[in-house]
Design a protein around this motif. Structure first.
Motif, short mmCIF file in Angstrom:
data_model
loop_
_atom_site.label_atom_id
_atom_site.label_comp_id
_atom_site.label_asym_id
_atom_site.label_seq_id
_atom_site.Cartn_x
_atom_site.Cartn_y
_atom_site.Cartn_z
N UNK A 79 0.86 -1.18 0.00
CA UNK A 79 0.00 0.00 0.00
C UNK A 79 0.90 1.23 0.00
N UNK A 80 0.44 2.28 -0.67
CA UNK A 80 1.27 3.49 -0.76
C UNK A 80 1.13 4.32 0.51
N UNK A 81 2.17 5.07 0.79
CA UNK A 81 2.16 5.94 1.97
C UNK A 81 1.07 7.00 1.85
N UNK A 82 0.95 7.62 0.69
CA UNK A 82 -0.05 8.67 0.51
C UNK A 82 -1.47 8.15 0.69
N UNK A 83 -1.77 6.99 0.12
CA UNK A 83 -3.10 6.41 0.26
C UNK A 83 -3.39 6.05 1.72
N UNK A 84 -2.39 5.55 2.40
CA UNK A 84 -2.55 5.16 3.80
C UNK A 84 -2.78 6.40 4.68
N UNK A 85 -2.02 7.46 4.42
CA UNK A 85 -2.19 8.71 5.18
C UNK A 85 -3.58 9.27 4.93
N UNK A 86 -4.02 9.27 3.68
CA UNK A 86 -5.35 9.78 3.34
C UNK A 86 -6.43 8.99 4.09
N UNK A 87 -6.30 7.68 4.12
CA UNK A 87 -7.27 6.85 4.83
C UNK A 87 -7.28 7.14 6.32
N UNK A 88 -6.08 7.27 6.90
CA UNK A 88 -5.98 7.58 8.33
C UNK A 88 -6.58 8.95 8.64
N UNK A 89 -6.31 9.93 7.78
CA UNK A 89 -6.87 11.27 7.96
C UNK A 89 -8.39 11.24 7.94
N UNK A 90 -8.96 10.52 6.98
CA UNK A 90 -10.42 10.44 6.86
C UNK A 90 -11.02 9.73 8.07
N UNK A 91 -10.38 8.68 8.53
CA UNK A 91 -10.86 7.96 9.71
C UNK A 91 -10.83 8.87 10.94
N UNK A 92 -9.73 9.58 11.12
CA UNK A 92 -9.60 10.50 12.25
C UNK A 92 -10.66 11.60 12.18
N UNK A 93 -10.83 12.19 11.01
CA UNK A 93 -11.78 13.27 10.84
C UNK A 93 -13.21 12.81 11.17
N UNK A 94 -13.57 11.63 10.71
CA UNK A 94 -14.91 11.09 11.00
C UNK A 94 -15.07 10.77 12.48
N UNK A 95 -14.05 10.15 13.06
CA UNK A 95 -14.13 9.71 14.45
C UNK A 95 -14.17 10.89 15.43
N UNK A 96 -13.32 11.87 15.23
CA UNK A 96 -13.17 12.95 16.20
C UNK A 96 -14.07 14.14 15.90
N UNK A 97 -14.26 14.46 14.62
CA UNK A 97 -14.97 15.69 14.26
C UNK A 97 -16.24 15.43 13.44
N UNK A 98 -16.73 14.20 13.43
CA UNK A 98 -17.91 13.84 12.63
C UNK A 98 -17.79 14.29 11.18
N UNK A 99 -16.57 14.30 10.67
CA UNK A 99 -16.33 14.64 9.28
C UNK A 99 -16.26 16.13 8.99
N UNK A 100 -16.37 16.96 10.02
CA UNK A 100 -16.38 18.42 9.82
C UNK A 100 -14.96 18.96 9.74
N UNK A 101 -14.47 19.13 8.53
CA UNK A 101 -13.10 19.59 8.31
C UNK A 101 -12.88 20.99 8.86
N UNK A 102 -13.86 21.86 8.71
CA UNK A 102 -13.74 23.24 9.20
C UNK A 102 -13.49 23.29 10.69
N UNK A 103 -14.17 22.43 11.45
CA UNK A 103 -13.98 22.41 12.90
C UNK A 103 -12.57 21.95 13.25
N UNK A 104 -12.06 20.95 12.53
CA UNK A 104 -10.69 20.48 12.76
C UNK A 104 -9.71 21.62 12.56
#
Length: 131
Positions: A72-97
């Motif tokens: 798996x590529x580093x960029x794809x893995x980072x993107x997946x981790x970022x999306x998971x974190x954003x959903x888990x912590x901020x309910x997907x609200x990027x502006x709040x993050x």
């Protein structure tokens, strides 16, 4: 979106090493991480085995030596981790993050300028899509 394996914080250290240089033998991985992370040889071998089972790395056997490489590529893995974190912590609200981050983090003028340029470029791309 492709589903990526859940990689632990410790496994990320192994992945970062393999992403940086590959293929690597287990001996090379152990030599690089044992001192840096203060891990035993067996601990590192366990992380390698887990990453193989998760489909994050693969290997080729050459005689008695195993050469490990990323699946798996580093960029794809980072993107997946970022999306998971954003959903888990901020309910997907990027502006709040971003708001929380900017309120709590001291930024240099250069960092602020870089963020301004990124936002400006993003805005221009969005404007071009609308046309």
């Amino acid at each position: 979106m492709k589903i990526f394996p859940k990689i632990s914080e410790s496994e990320w250290e192994v992945m970062k090493l393999i992403w940086k240089t590959n293929p690597l033998t287990s001996e090379q991985i152990i030599n690089s991480l044992s001192d840096k992370m203060n891990w035993s040889t067996q601990t590192i071998k366990t992380f390698i085995t887990r990453l193989i089972k998760k489909g994050a790395i693969g290997f080729e056997k050459s005689g008695r030596v195993y050469n490990y490489y990323p699946l798996i590529s580093e960029n794809e893995c980072i993107k997946s981790e970022n999306e998971t974190f954003l959903k888990k912590v901020y309910d997907g609200a990027l502006g709040i993050l971003f708001t929380k981050f900017l309120e709590e983090k001291n930024l240099s003028n250069d960092e602020i300028e870089e963020l301004e340029n990124l936002l400006k470029n993003k805005k221009e791309k969005n404007s071009n899509k609308d046309n």
